[in-house]
Design an enzyme around this catalytic site. Structure first.
Site, PDB file in Angstrom:
ATOM      1  CE1 TYR A 144      -3.734   2.413   0.476  1.00  0.00           C
ATOM      2  CE2 TYR A 144      -2.552   3.229   2.388  1.00  0.00           C
ATOM      3  CZ  TYR A 144      -3.573   3.356   1.470  1.00  0.00           C
ATOM      4  OH  TYR A 144      -4.435   4.434   1.541  1.00  0.00           O
ATOM      5  CG  ASP A 239       5.704   3.721   1.006  1.00  0.00           C
ATOM      6  OD1 ASP A 239       5.961   4.447   1.998  1.00  0.00           O
ATOM      7  OD2 ASP A 239       4.557   3.558   0.549  1.00  0.00           O
ATOM      8  CE  LYS A 267       0.535   5.012   8.224  1.00  0.00           C
ATOM      9  NZ  LYS A 267       0.652   4.205   7.018  1.00  0.00           N
TER      10      LYS A 267
HETATM   11  C1  LIG Z   1       0.063   4.703   5.602  1.00  0.00           C
HETATM   12  C2  LIG Z   1       0.889   4.448   4.409  1.00  0.00           C
HETATM   13  C3  LIG Z   1       0.856   5.297   3.290  1.00  0.00           C
HETATM   14  C4  LIG Z   1      -0.134   6.414   3.161  1.00  0.00           C
HETATM   15  O1  LIG Z   1       0.067   7.425   4.090  1.00  0.00           O
HETATM   16  P1  LIG Z   1      -1.172   8.417   4.409  1.00  0.00           P
HETATM   17  O2  LIG Z   1      -0.564   9.406   5.359  1.00  0.00           O
HETATM   18  O3  LIG Z   1      -2.245   7.579   4.988  1.00  0.00           O
HETATM   19  O4  LIG Z   1      -1.568   9.051   3.130  1.00  0.00           O
HETATM   20  C5  LIG Z   1       1.749   5.057   2.271  1.00  0.00           C
HETATM   21  N1  LIG Z   1       2.623   4.044   2.329  1.00  0.00           N
HETATM   22  C6  LIG Z   1       2.678   3.198   3.378  1.00  0.00           C
HETATM   23  C7  LIG Z   1       3.694   2.110   3.397  1.00  0.00           C
HETATM   24  C8  LIG Z   1       1.800   3.365   4.444  1.00  0.00           C
HETATM   25  O5  LIG Z   1       1.837   2.490   5.462  1.00  0.00           O
END
Ligand SMILES: *Cc1c(COP(=O)(O)O)cnc(C)c1O
Length: 430
Positions: A144, A239, A267
């Site tokens: 994701y 990511d 985060k």
């Molecule tokens: C949470 C998450 C996102 C998206 O971040 P948001 O602040 O919710 O837009 C992207 N990549 C990873 C790996 C994530 O866990």
């Protein structure tokens, strides 16, 4: 457990907010029941609108790695508020946090602040395309990267939980430039590269994926990706929105000793405020406007309140590297405790664990990619979730999520979590 006020609020919310929530997974659709409306949080605890107390195992999906309402972060936010909430002009704090991030994350020489993880990954892909002059990119099944159009193809997390990984509204034109590969399979990447010679701008992945439940990279996998990308001139993007500042102060890249070309963050970086960032090699980052031709902007990017919260968080982690040993010990105690209780009951469920991340899969198989994770018994997970909630333990409401532990989990609380696990797992098998 009385949750009448949460029920009333959810019913009212559905009249005014799509599905009653501002982010899908919060609606508890995958596990059934009524989502809890949270009034406050402190340390290891959440409190709902009915006054119930829960031990936190999600921690706002990662950011609250030091527990809720940490005094240092609270103090920094209150102090910043006294000087105004937004200026739309550069501030000293942005320089300070950029310097700190580049010193902590091995791959980052320059960094741009944004407002969410979604913005970070969207911007990183645009930059990689602009830098290489190529259109296509590779993503992993079940990973994701936020809700940007080109990532909503076999996406994990909420997109997976809601059963519509290929969302309506994403055009086929957009989807055709996203190439998919299973995680932990280097041959699949080699084949994609061969079939699309000189056309792939980037390979993006969660180095340690948490959005299909926690999976770990096989030995040599990340190194293999690094080698292929270097040979083919493909921008390797880690990511680390989830793993950044969590698996170590330099994220998964520091832990595994593999340096990507670019990194996306979110985060933890905002200490609970809406913050994301993308960064990497100077020569790539200098392609971003106004230094270079690739456009990316944000009215509230680098917001002074958000930067103050982020700085307080990152400084605390950077100055106290033993935090990561503590977090790992907490993770070991919980995951090994869960395994022991299960095996005493003759249950052989898979537990994946790394540092302060862990997942219990209702499956007897090894889980190292999306296909494996999908084989889990989701009904069983739903029952387990409800059984734990009833006993005051707040888990992620989906099998396809990692749990995020915080330093606020004392031995006493870990004992309570394991006792709740033992009762719950017995209950759902009776
Ligand atoms: C949470 C998450 C996102 C998206 O971040 P948001 O602040 O919710 O837009 C992207 N990549 C990873 C790996 C994530 O866990």
């Amino acid at each position: 457990m009385n949750i009448s006020e949460s029920k009333r609020l959810f019913s009212e919310a559905q009249d005014y907010i799509p599905g009653g929530v501002n982010s899908p997974v919060r609606a508890f659709k995958a596990v059934g029941g009524n989502p809890l409306f949270i009034k406050s949080a402190n340390g290891a605890f959440l409190y709902d609108e009915d006054g119930n107390e829960y031990i936190e195992m999600i921690n706002s999906w990662g950011p609250m790695i030091l527990g809720h309402n940490h005094p240092l972060i609270q103090e920094a936010v209150i102090k910043a508020m006294e000087s105004g909430t937004s200026f739309g002009a550069p501030t000293a704090k942005e320089v300070e946090i950029a310097e700190l991030i580049t010193s902590m994350v091995p791959s980052i020489e320059k960094v741009r602040m944004v407002n969410s993880g979604t913005e970070a990954t969207m911007s990183a892909i645009r930059l990689a395309r602009g830098f290489t002059g190529r259109d296509k990119f590779i993503k992993m099944e079940g990973h994701y990267h936020g809700h940007g159009d080109s990532f909503l193809i076999a996406a994990g997390s909420g997109a997976m939980t809601m059963g519509n990984p290929d969302s309506p509204g994403v055009t086929s034109g957009t989807a055709k430039d996203t190439l998919l590969a299973p995680y932990n399979d280097l041959d699949a990447i080699r084949k994609l590269v061969e079939a699309n010679p000189g056309e792939i701008a980037a390979l993006i992945l969660e180095p340690v994926p948490g959005n299909m439940g926690l999976c770990l990279p096989q030995v040599g996998y990340l190194e293999g990706l690094r080698e292929i990308c270097t040979t083919e001139g493909i921008v390797l993007i880690f990511d680390e929105v989830m793993t950044g500042f969590r698996l170590s102060k330099g994220g998964a890249q520091e832990l595994f000793g593999v340096t990507p070309d670019m990194t996306t963050l979110g985060k933890i970086i905002g200490g609970g405020m809406p913050v994301g960032a993308y960064g990497g090699k100077k020569e790539i980052m200098d392609f971003v406007s106004p230094a270079g031709p690739v456009y990316q902007a944000g009215t509230l990017s680098g917001n002074p309140i958000a930067m103050s919260a982020g700085l307080a968080m990152l400084n605390e982690l950077n100055n106290n590297p033993q935090v990561y040993n503590e977090l790992n010990e907490i993770g070991v105690k919980i995951s090994s405790g869960v395994k022991e209780i299960n095996s005493d009951l003759g249950l052989d469920y898979t537990v994946n664990h790394l540092g302060s991340m862990y997942s219990l899969f209702f499956s007897n198989q090894t889980i190292q990619n999306f296909e494996d994770a999908k084989g889990s018994d989701l009904k069983m997970f739903g029952k387990y979730f409800q059984a734990m909630l009833k006993r005051g333990v707040y888990l992620a409401p989906s099998q396809f999520e990692s749990l995020f532990l915080s330093t606020a989990l004392t031995d006493d609380l870990i004992g309570k979590i394991l006792a709740a696990h033992q009762e719950s797992i017995k209950e759902i098998h009776s």
